[in-house]
Design a protein around this motif. Structure first.
Motif, mmCIF file in Angstrom:
data_model
loop_
_atom_site.group_PDB
_atom_site.id
_atom_site.type_symbol
_atom_site.label_atom_id
_atom_site.label_comp_id
_atom_site.label_asym_id
_atom_site.label_seq_id
_atom_site.Cartn_x
_atom_site.Cartn_y
_atom_site.Cartn_z
ATOM 1 N N ASP A 183 0.829 -1.215 0.000
ATOM 2 C CA ASP A 183 0.000 0.000 0.000
ATOM 3 C C ASP A 183 0.863 1.265 0.000
ATOM 4 O O ASP A 183 0.584 2.227 -0.723
ATOM 5 C CB ASP A 183 -0.927 -0.001 1.217
ATOM 6 C CG ASP A 183 -2.024 -1.040 1.094
ATOM 7 O OD1 ASP A 183 -2.269 -1.502 -0.031
ATOM 8 O OD2 ASP A 183 -2.630 -1.396 2.123
ATOM 9 N N LYS A 191 1.029 4.017 -3.209
ATOM 10 C CA LYS A 191 0.745 5.452 -3.088
ATOM 11 C C LYS A 191 1.928 6.271 -3.593
ATOM 12 O O LYS A 191 1.756 7.293 -4.272
ATOM 13 C CB LYS A 191 0.444 5.800 -1.632
ATOM 14 C CG LYS A 191 -0.865 5.218 -1.120
ATOM 15 C CD LYS A 191 -1.054 5.488 0.364
ATOM 16 C CE LYS A 191 -2.336 4.824 0.884
ATOM 17 N NZ LYS A 191 -2.497 5.002 2.355
ATOM 18 N N LYS A 242 -11.873 4.898 -6.862
ATOM 19 C CA LYS A 242 -12.232 5.509 -5.582
ATOM 20 C C LYS A 242 -12.405 7.020 -5.735
ATOM 21 O O LYS A 242 -11.723 7.663 -6.531
ATOM 22 C CB LYS A 242 -11.171 5.183 -4.543
ATOM 23 C CG LYS A 242 -11.119 3.683 -4.214
ATOM 24 C CD LYS A 242 -10.355 3.387 -2.948
ATOM 25 C CE LYS A 242 -10.489 1.920 -2.574
ATOM 26 N NZ LYS A 242 -9.813 1.592 -1.305
ATOM 27 N N HIS A 245 -4.131 -2.028 -7.919
ATOM 28 C CA HIS A 245 -5.444 -1.382 -7.825
ATOM 29 C C HIS A 245 -6.478 -2.365 -7.280
ATOM 30 O O HIS A 245 -7.295 -2.018 -6.412
ATOM 31 C CB HIS A 245 -5.871 -0.883 -9.211
ATOM 32 C CG HIS A 245 -7.275 -0.369 -9.262
ATOM 33 N ND1 HIS A 245 -7.645 0.841 -8.719
ATOM 34 C CD2 HIS A 245 -8.417 -0.911 -9.787
ATOM 35 C CE1 HIS A 245 -8.946 1.032 -8.901
ATOM 36 N NE2 HIS A 245 -9.438 -0.014 -9.551
ATOM 37 N N GLN A 284 -6.746 -2.950 -3.525
ATOM 38 C CA GLN A 284 -7.342 -1.912 -2.686
ATOM 39 C C GLN A 284 -8.774 -2.269 -2.279
ATOM 40 O O GLN A 284 -9.377 -1.589 -1.451
ATOM 41 C CB GLN A 284 -7.361 -0.561 -3.433
ATOM 42 C CG GLN A 284 -6.010 -0.121 -3.986
ATOM 43 C CD GLN A 284 -4.935 -0.059 -2.923
ATOM 44 O OE1 GLN A 284 -5.084 0.640 -1.921
ATOM 45 N NE2 GLN A 284 -3.862 -0.805 -3.139
#
Length: 594
Positions: A186, A190, A309, A383, A386
């Motif tokens: 994660d 990012k 998102k 992706h 997530q």
């Protein structure tokens, strides 16, 4: 005289005796397969050159195998690209086999061991990467299993994976020896989005300011975030470079990779998509639905659905604005490629690969020691990670739940490390308690009363209006208006994936907890269930990053429930017959996905 294309029937080598083989005149036949390859048109693949240098007896036997393969390819469902890939992989396998021993069958143990040794040597020498080797192994497995009926247990024994599934253990982390994993952690994911957006904006700014080649070389784009610093190499750029084209295309590439990271879209349709092909709409809570109409031949005007998102909407908007800035025309491509003369055309995968290679030349390095290279497949997988729920993950990636379960359930290094620690703790407790770990792993302390019915009851139940068969080898009493079906329907509607008011429930992992579902104590149905069991196991272990403990709890629970039912609820003879069918026939066609 040119060869005449012919249609050949699929032959079974096992049914051809020596006398028939000697009398056969198949050596004089042509071995040409015509495949309609997307964007390339019809292509002829001539397999006759695979017989060059063989003796008469060897040539006759090998040609019979090739004829059998031609029949197999003609029956394979799927796009022309998939068929072409299998033809190329079979050709490679035959060439290896002919060098090892042309008198042996293509599925012979000695051939498998010999080919594995050749590819392993190329892998260890660095001539073939781990993903390439595993991709080849997968294709070989499919061909040998489906065309030449090779038992899968034998394939796994004679042709093992080139990459250790759990790799080396460093404390409580999982990585293979080269640091490869299926998805970014994660934190790294990012960071890589920030990197991509920075370089996209940087190149766009320089494009708009009309920067010269000398300025680009003197001041290379440099990203800095906390303790991470990364610079793109611009020193080796050719002095003949068209700077305007270079800056425009590099900016577009990094926006494209960002688009993949935030939407999970496949690279291939993005290369040819137009802005008007992309539609965004609000979905459930903090999600947006992205629909991309893929203009592929035979799939015209068929939208592909992805999820994004809400907090990434600003990135999406910025990407569209960049596209309009580069080419403002109404019929413009979503990601236009600038030619030397300033006109625009489709990007190709080579231009994307070139930008990625320049990016990864000097790092950056992630928290698990791997180079954070923005590979499109890895961005797409990251992706998907997530989203914890399997249905949502499949929607986010534009896949079916079955595909998502198999290819996108293996987590990332960070999650795998946590899961591994749980496993290590369980192992430690088993040592202290003296209890066998294998018994602990397969023990299911379930408070769910799983229904098992006989075949007669199943037939009687299916006569009712709402009952249907399930792909887990059971019967659902009500797949349209039951509580679980309504829950599944609401979820898909909230995700804006369906417009129908009523659809049948296909939440297969919920069958084990649903009061409407019953499993059937009958050979065919148990065969389907055990095939599903094998499918779930494969979905956890086929990828490097997953490892033994890098799985999702929901899938693990289903695996353990099936194991418990097999040991405690079904008739022993039914289990024996079903397992024998898996051994000699392979998994049921319902779960024979690659």
């Amino acid at each position: 005289m040119a060869r005449k294309k012919i249609t050949v029937n699929e032959l079974s080598l096992e049914t051809i005796d020596a006398s028939t083989l000697n009398k056969s005149s198949v050596v004089g036949l042509s071995l040409i397969i015509t495949v309609d390859v997307e964007f390339e048109g019809k292509k002829d693949f001539d397999l006759s050159n695979l017989l060059d240098g063989l003796g008469e007896e060897e040539k006759r036997r090998r040609q019979l195998e090739l004829i059998k393969f031609i029949g197999y390819v003609k029956k394979v469902k799927g796009e022309g690209v998939s068929k072409a890939t299998r033809i190329k992989m079979l050709s490679r396998w035959v060439r290896y086999a002919n060098k090892i021993d042309p008198s042996l069958a293509l599925s012979d143990k000695s051939i498998l061991l010999g080919v594995h040794k050749v590819i392993l040597k190329l892998y260890n020498a660095g001539n073939l990467g781990p993903q390439t080797c595993e991709g080849m192994r997968k294709q070989f497995r499919i061909i040998l299993r489906d065309c030449f009926s090779l038992n899968q247990n034998d394939f796994e024994e004679w042709f093992p994976s080139f990459c250790a599934r759990t790799g080396e253990l460093f404390g409580a982390t999982i990585n293979d020896e080269k640091g490869y994993s299926k998805a970014f952690s994660d934190k790294d994911f990012k960071l890589i989005i920030l990197l991509l957006m920075f370089y996209a904006r940087e190149f766009q700014s320089r494009y708009l300011s009309g920067e010269t080649l000398q300025q680009l070389k003197e001041k290379a784009p440099t990203f800095s975030h906390h303790t991470v610093t990364h610079t793109l190499n611009t020193q080796s750029i050719s002095p003949k470079l068209n700077v305007k084209k270079y800056l425009s295309n590099r900016s577009t590439v990094y926006y494209m990779l960002t688009f993949i990271a935030i939407t999970g879209a496949n690279l291939s349709p993005l290369l040819r998509a137009k802005r008007q092909d992309v539609v965004i709409s609000k979905g459930e809570r903090d999600l947006f639905t992205i629909r991309i109409t893929d203009k592929r031949k035979k799939k015209k005007d068929e939208p592909k659905v992805y999820l994004m998102k809400k907090h990434q909407e600003e990135f999406y908007t910025e990407i569209l604005n960049h596209s309009k800035l580069i080419d403002p025309s109404d019929n413009a491509l979503l990601f236009p490629f600038m030619e030397e003369d300033g006109s625009y055309t489709n990007f190709n995968s080579t231009a994307v690969s070139s930008a990625i290679q320049n990016y990864r030349t000097k790092g950056p390095v992630g928290e698990f020691g791997e180079i954070l290279s923005p590979n499109p497949k890895k961005l797409r997988d990251s992706h998907g990670q997530q989203f914890d729920d399997l249905d949502t993950r499949s929607a986010a990636l534009g896949n079916s739940p079955k595909t998502a379960a198999k290819h996108y359930s293996d987590g990332n290094p960070e999650e795998n490390t946590d899961e591994l620690q749980v496993g290590m703790n369980a192992y430690t407790l088993s040592l202290i308690s003296g209890e066998d770990l294998s018994k602990t792993h397969h023990k299911v302390t379930s408070d769910i009363d799983i229904k098992i019915i006989d075949q007669d009851s199943a037939v009687e139940l299916l006569e009712t209006k709402a009952a249907t068969k399930t792909s887990t080898g059971g019967v659902c009493e009500n797949a349209t208006t039951s509580r679980e079906a309504q829950k599944h329907n609401r979820k898909l509607n909230k995700l804006n994936l369906v417009n129908e008011k009523k659809i049948s429930c296909n939440n297969i992992l919920a069958c084990f907890t649903c009061s409407q579902h019953a499993f059937v104590d009958e050979e065919e149905q148990v065969y389907i269930l055990l095939s599903f069991h094998q499918f779930l196991i494969d979905s956890l272990y086929v990828n490097e990053a997953g490892g033994l403990f890098g799985s999702k709890q929901l899938i693990n629970d289903a695996i353990d429930e099936i194991y418990w039912m097999k040991s405690n609820r079904f008739s022993p003879q039914v289990i024996i017959n079903a397992e024998r069918r898996i051994k000699y026939q392979g998994v049921h066609l319902l779960w024979s996905f690659e």
